[in-house]
Design an enzyme around this catalytic site. Structure first.
Site, PDB file in Angstrom:
ATOM      1  N   ALA A 183       0.823  -1.211   0.000  1.00 42.71           N
ATOM      2  CA  ALA A 183       0.000   0.000   0.000  1.00 42.71           C
ATOM      3  C   ALA A 183       0.862   1.269   0.000  1.00 42.71           C
ATOM      4  O   ALA A 183       0.452   2.293  -0.542  1.00 42.71           O
ATOM      5  CB  ALA A 183      -0.943   0.001   1.208  1.00 42.71           C
ATOM      6  N   ASN A 236      -5.688   3.253  10.552  1.00 49.45           N
ATOM      7  CA  ASN A 236      -4.870   2.163  11.078  1.00 49.45           C
ATOM      8  C   ASN A 236      -4.584   2.272  12.568  1.00 49.45           C
ATOM      9  O   ASN A 236      -4.114   1.316  13.182  1.00 49.45           O
ATOM     10  CB  ASN A 236      -3.549   2.079  10.303  1.00 49.45           C
ATOM     11  CG  ASN A 236      -2.865   3.419  10.195  1.00 49.45           C
ATOM     12  OD1 ASN A 236      -3.385   4.354   9.584  1.00 49.45           O
ATOM     13  ND2 ASN A 236      -1.719   3.543  10.814  1.00 49.45           N
ATOM     14  N   THR A 256       9.677  -7.267 -12.491  1.00 56.80           N
ATOM     15  CA  THR A 256       9.130  -8.610 -12.649  1.00 56.80           C
ATOM     16  C   THR A 256       8.048  -8.866 -11.601  1.00 56.80           C
ATOM     17  O   THR A 256       8.251  -8.593 -10.418  1.00 56.80           O
ATOM     18  CB  THR A 256      10.258  -9.655 -12.510  1.00 56.80           C
ATOM     19  OG1 THR A 256      11.236  -9.380 -13.511  1.00 56.80           O
ATOM     20  CG2 THR A 256       9.737 -11.079 -12.677  1.00 56.80           C
ATOM     21  N   CYS A 307       4.462   2.086  12.681  1.00 56.97           N
ATOM     22  CA  CYS A 307       5.416   2.834  11.863  1.00 56.97           C
ATOM     23  C   CYS A 307       6.077   3.946  12.656  1.00 56.97           C
ATOM     24  O   CYS A 307       7.143   4.405  12.321  1.00 56.97           O
ATOM     25  CB  CYS A 307       4.722   3.432  10.649  1.00 56.97           C
ATOM     26  SG  CYS A 307       3.621   2.267   9.870  1.00 56.97           S
TER      27      CYS A 307
END
Ligand SMILES: *Cc1c(COP(=O)(O)O)cnc(C)c1O
Length: 388
Positions: free
Chosen positions: A74, A154, A240, A326
């Protein structure tokens, strides 16, 4: 050996469900192909698996498969959305709108754009952590190019009025982005009901692997790539693709959505039992709206304790966070709790408890005992200090 702490930090991350591990298994082994290799079976098999996963995820949010851009999570999806719109639309306007309680993965790219000359309006929230559509309407300007509002917070779990804000933005021709990392699998939604143009999701918040996420981009919404390299994901995200992670993300999302209605009832009951039990001691303040919030979230501030000592007391027995993962370790109080008007002391003295799929009633009862004992012990220690 001591027992593992009870895990109640499901907003930080979720354990990978064993059914997801099983679904990913072949892609760590025999199915190792690069989905961009079109000249042999290995690549074609990997591409087919990615396509099935893409369709599953698109169906889950009522999008078209080609509207999904896989990326690392995210954080990357938010950066791609916000900087991607700013870069394509800066001639039309340079004004952005977001909210004070957003995740750093929204606030930081917005601040970064501000440092480049964009103008940023950061909407304040009310004491319950919510904004209103009227606030957004009043902040819109002729040069506004993007509004970014999260679905579920959050830290305090509150749910913003996304569908109404989306309808307003559509009316006014402004691109609307929503960070829905905490909402997926926890509340029902789809991109058409929410009226979003861009939406960010993350695998590891839904019992999938870390390192995978996606940006939903409504067809026709222009964004500029933020990684330059190969032409993967329609040239919008080079690199990738990771078939194992993508297959796991799809499987995890499908399971989370299927189990969401029963999980909502179960977790809300457990969450409410915990909060009611805690009322046995006074001086606790719920952070965030009591109704407009995730069923699995509890966040409260505690009067009369030293937060770091309380955490020390409980950390061996329960894994919870104070503020967001965080920003833990920061001396600064949570920007979310500050935004709802908590004093620095009460903002520091807060616990975020996130319940999830593997939470059971016994753990909630044990948590209740541990918390009550720890808070009472801390309070009487401080009282003794004052007297002595
Ligand atoms: C976890 C989270 C993010 C970051 O997601 P990653 O996939 O870890 O980059 C962003 N926004 C919200 C609301 C989150 O909860």
């Amino acid at each position: 050996m001591s027992k593992d702490p009870i895990y109640l930090d499901y907003h930080a991350t979720t354990p990978v469900d064993s059914r997801v591990v099983t679904a990913m298994q072949p892609f760590w082994g025999e199915q190792f192909g690069n989905p961009a290799s079109r000249s042999h079976r290995y690549g074609l098999e990997a591409a087919a698996a990615v396509q099935v996963a893409r369709e599953t995820l698109a169906t889950a949010i009522a999008a078209q498969p080609e509207e999904l851009i896989f990326c690392s999570g995210a954080t990357e999806a938010n950066n791609l959305a916000i900087k991607g719109v700013a870069e394509t639309q800066h001639r039309k306007g340079q004004h952005l709108i977001t909210v004070a309680t957003e995740h750093q993965a929204v606030l930081s790219p917005c601040r970064y754009l501000e440092s480049l000359g964009f103008q940023l309006t950061v909407l304040p929230v009310n004491s319950q952590g919510l904004i209103s559509v009227e606030q957004v309407a009043a902040a819109l300007r002729p040069d506004t190019i993007l509004v970014s509002v999260m679905a579920a917070n959050n830290e305090i779990g509150v749910l913003q009025p996304i569908a109404a804000i989306g309808a307003l933005c559509r009316d006014r021709g402004v691109v609307f982005h929503c960070d829905a990392a905490q909402a997926l699998g926890r509340i029902p939604f789809n991109v058409s009901d929410l009226n979003v143009d861009l939406l960010s999701l993350s695998g590891h918040k839904v019992y999938g692997p870390k390192g995978i996420g996606l940006l939903y981009r409504r067809s026709g919404v222009a964004i500029a790539p933020q990684l330059h390299g190969g032409s993967q994901e329609q040239g919008l995200r080079a690199g990738t693709l990771a078939p194992a992670l993508i297959v796991g993300f799809a499987q995890a999302t499908e399971l989370a959505i299927a189990e969401q209605p029963t999980e909502t009832l179960r977790l809300q009951t457990l969450r409410d039992r915990l909060w009611q039990g805690l009322q046995a001691i006074g001086g606790l303040h719920l952070n965030g709206d009591p109704q407009q919030r995730l069923p699995s979230n509890l966040n409260f501030s505690i009067e009369g304790i030293d937060p770091s000592r309380l955490i020390q007391r409980i950390r061996g027995a329960i894994a919870v966070s104070s503020g967001s993962a965080c920003s833990s370790g920061n001396a600064e109080p949570s920007h979310v709790l500050t935004a709802i008007g908590r004093s620095p002391d009460l903002a520091h003295a807060s616990l975020r408890i996130g319940l999830g799929r593997f939470t059971i009633a016994e753990e909630i009862d044990r948590t209740l005992e541990i918390l009550i004992a720890a808070i009472q012990a801390e309070r009487s220690r401080l009282t003794r200090h004052k007297k002595g």
